[in-house]
Design a protein around this motif. Structure first.
Motif, PDB file in Angstrom:
ATOM      1  N   ARG A 202     -17.114 -17.409  33.312  1.00  0.00           N
ATOM      2  CA  ARG A 202     -16.943 -17.654  34.744  1.00  0.00           C
ATOM      3  C   ARG A 202     -18.150 -18.350  35.344  1.00  0.00           C
ATOM      4  N   ALA A 203     -17.884 -19.146  36.379  1.00  0.00           N
ATOM      5  CA  ALA A 203     -18.983 -19.821  37.063  1.00  0.00           C
ATOM      6  C   ALA A 203     -18.578 -20.127  38.496  1.00  0.00           C
ATOM      7  N   THR A 217     -25.587 -27.118  41.890  1.00  0.00           N
ATOM      8  CA  THR A 217     -25.346 -26.871  40.473  1.00  0.00           C
ATOM      9  C   THR A 217     -24.292 -25.795  40.245  1.00  0.00           C
ATOM     10  N   VAL A 218     -23.707 -25.840  39.060  1.00  0.00           N
ATOM     11  CA  VAL A 218     -22.771 -24.789  38.658  1.00  0.00           C
ATOM     12  C   VAL A 218     -23.594 -23.611  38.142  1.00  0.00           C
ATOM     13  N   ARG A 219     -23.286 -22.418  38.622  1.00  0.00           N
ATOM     14  CA  ARG A 219     -24.051 -21.236  38.235  1.00  0.00           C
ATOM     15  C   ARG A 219     -23.154 -20.150  37.639  1.00  0.00           C
ATOM     16  N   ALA A 220     -23.771 -19.328  36.812  1.00  0.00           N
ATOM     17  CA  ALA A 220     -23.018 -18.291  36.114  1.00  0.00           C
ATOM     18  C   ALA A 220     -22.533 -17.196  37.070  1.00  0.00           C
ATOM     19  N   LEU A 221     -21.390 -16.628  36.748  1.00  0.00           N
ATOM     20  CA  LEU A 221     -20.793 -15.574  37.568  1.00  0.00           C
ATOM     21  C   LEU A 221     -20.130 -14.563  36.630  1.00  0.00           C
ATOM     22  N   ARG A 222     -20.216 -13.299  37.010  1.00  0.00           N
ATOM     23  CA  ARG A 222     -19.541 -12.287  36.193  1.00  0.00           C
ATOM     24  C   ARG A 222     -18.759 -11.328  37.073  1.00  0.00           C
ATOM     25  N   ILE A 230     -23.275 -13.105  41.016  1.00  0.00           N
ATOM     26  CA  ILE A 230     -23.638 -14.481  40.686  1.00  0.00           C
ATOM     27  C   ILE A 230     -25.092 -14.520  40.248  1.00  0.00           C
ATOM     28  N   TYR A 231     -25.362 -15.371  39.258  1.00  0.00           N
ATOM     29  CA  TYR A 231     -26.717 -15.525  38.742  1.00  0.00           C
ATOM     30  C   TYR A 231     -27.251 -16.868  39.252  1.00  0.00           C
ATOM     31  N   PRO A 232     -27.944 -16.860  40.380  1.00  0.00           N
ATOM     32  CA  PRO A 232     -28.273 -18.117  41.055  1.00  0.00           C
ATOM     33  C   PRO A 232     -29.227 -19.033  40.282  1.00  0.00           C
ATOM     34  N   GLU A 233     -29.946 -18.469  39.314  1.00  0.00           N
ATOM     35  CA  GLU A 233     -30.870 -19.304  38.528  1.00  0.00           C
ATOM     36  C   GLU A 233     -30.269 -19.681  37.174  1.00  0.00           C
ATOM     37  N   GLN A 234     -29.097 -19.193  36.885  1.00  0.00           N
ATOM     38  CA  GLN A 234     -28.563 -19.272  35.523  1.00  0.00           C
ATOM     39  C   GLN A 234     -27.448 -20.315  35.410  1.00  0.00           C
TER      40      GLN A 234
END
Ligand SMILES: Nc1ncnc2c1ncn2[C@@H]1O[C@H](COP(=O)(O)OP(=O)(O)O)[C@@H](O)[C@H]1O
Ligand SMILES: [Mg+2]
Length: 239
Positions: A202-203, A217-222, A230-234
């Motif tokens: 997920r992102a 940017t596209v960022r990781a989400l779980r 959301i992982y704002p740096e990832q």
């Protein structure tokens, strides 16, 4: 511009402070990307601070929505009982609340929604989904008018609104008809990115947000049983 907390951990960092207050934001993504969960966390964030809210659901019935959300620790029922939250709607086939009362006339439906928001003094509103809302009307022109009319009515109220929008499977569109994203002040897209045979992750990305400098940017989400994060740096983990 004033901001409101999104209720999703990490999202406010992506937005440089939060969602723009009193604006209407489209939350778009394929089926199962987390639109309803995001929207519910947004409402729940307000409820925790005793802000009244309205959740209009055409996607699932009231009972099912409450049940599903209780799985991730969101208790809508108690807030409804306390009079802080109003959930209206139900599956599109039985949206009697609007259709019978208004005979699906655009301006009547919009005034109906406006009335509920004014009565409850809602600070946060969700329309889940724009697709099914527009399906109350026939033809491209009327559907476009119905959405533009609703967003413009919402602008005059003291609420921040999330409108979920399902997009076609296998398409990279950010809306169903192509007009939804023009009508709103911002678009947040939820993604499922394939990374291996039959695997995906997920992102999230902020596609547009008028008046706000946001991450590009596209960022990781779980999504876990504790909700969405959301992982704002990832960047997506499997890139
Ligand atoms: N407790 C949970 N743990 C992990 N994932 C969950 C949990 N609850 C829901 N999900 C995930 O969230 C998805 C549903 O999200 P939802 O917000 O309903 O999507 P959408 O509204 O975009 O269709 C499910 O398909 C599932 O993958
Ligand atoms: Mg949904």
């Amino acid at each position: 511009m004033e901001r409101v907390k999104s209720g999703v951990e990490g999202m406010d960092t992506l937005l440089g402070g939060g969602l723009p207050k009193y604006r209407s934001i489209l939350l778009s993504g394929h089926c199962g990307t987390g639109k309803t969960i995001f929207a519910a966390q947004f409402i729940n964030e307000g409820l925790r601070n005793k802000e009244p809210a309205v959740y209009i659901t055409f996607e699932q019935g009231r009972k099912k929505l409450i049940e599903d959300l209780s799985e991730i620790g969101i208790g809508f029922e108690k807030h409804e009982k306390a009079g802080l939250l109003k959930i209206i709607g139900g599956p599109i086939g039985q949206v009697n609340y609007f259709k019978d009362k208004t005979r699906a006339d655009v301006s009547n439906i919009i005034s109906e929604i406006k009335e509920v928001i004014e009565e409850t003094r809602a600070k946060r509103v969700v329309l889940d989904s724009v697709n099914l809302y527009t399906m109350l009307f026939e033809g491209y022109i009327d559907r476009r008018k119905a959405l533009a009319g609703l967003v413009s009515a919402l602008e005059k109220l003291d609420c921040t609104t999330l409108l979920t929008c399902e997009v076609r499977e296998n398409s990279r569109d950010i809306s169903w008809y192509g007009f939804e994203d023009f009508v709103v002040d911002g678009v947040i897209a939820l993604h499922r990115i394939p990374f291996d045979e039959g695997m995906y992750e997920r992102a999230v990305s902020v596609v547009k947000m008028r008046g706000i400098e946001h991450a590009q940017t596209v960022r990781a989400l779980r999504i876990k049983d504790t909700g969405m994060k959301i992982y704002p740096e990832q960047i997506p983990f499997h890139r």
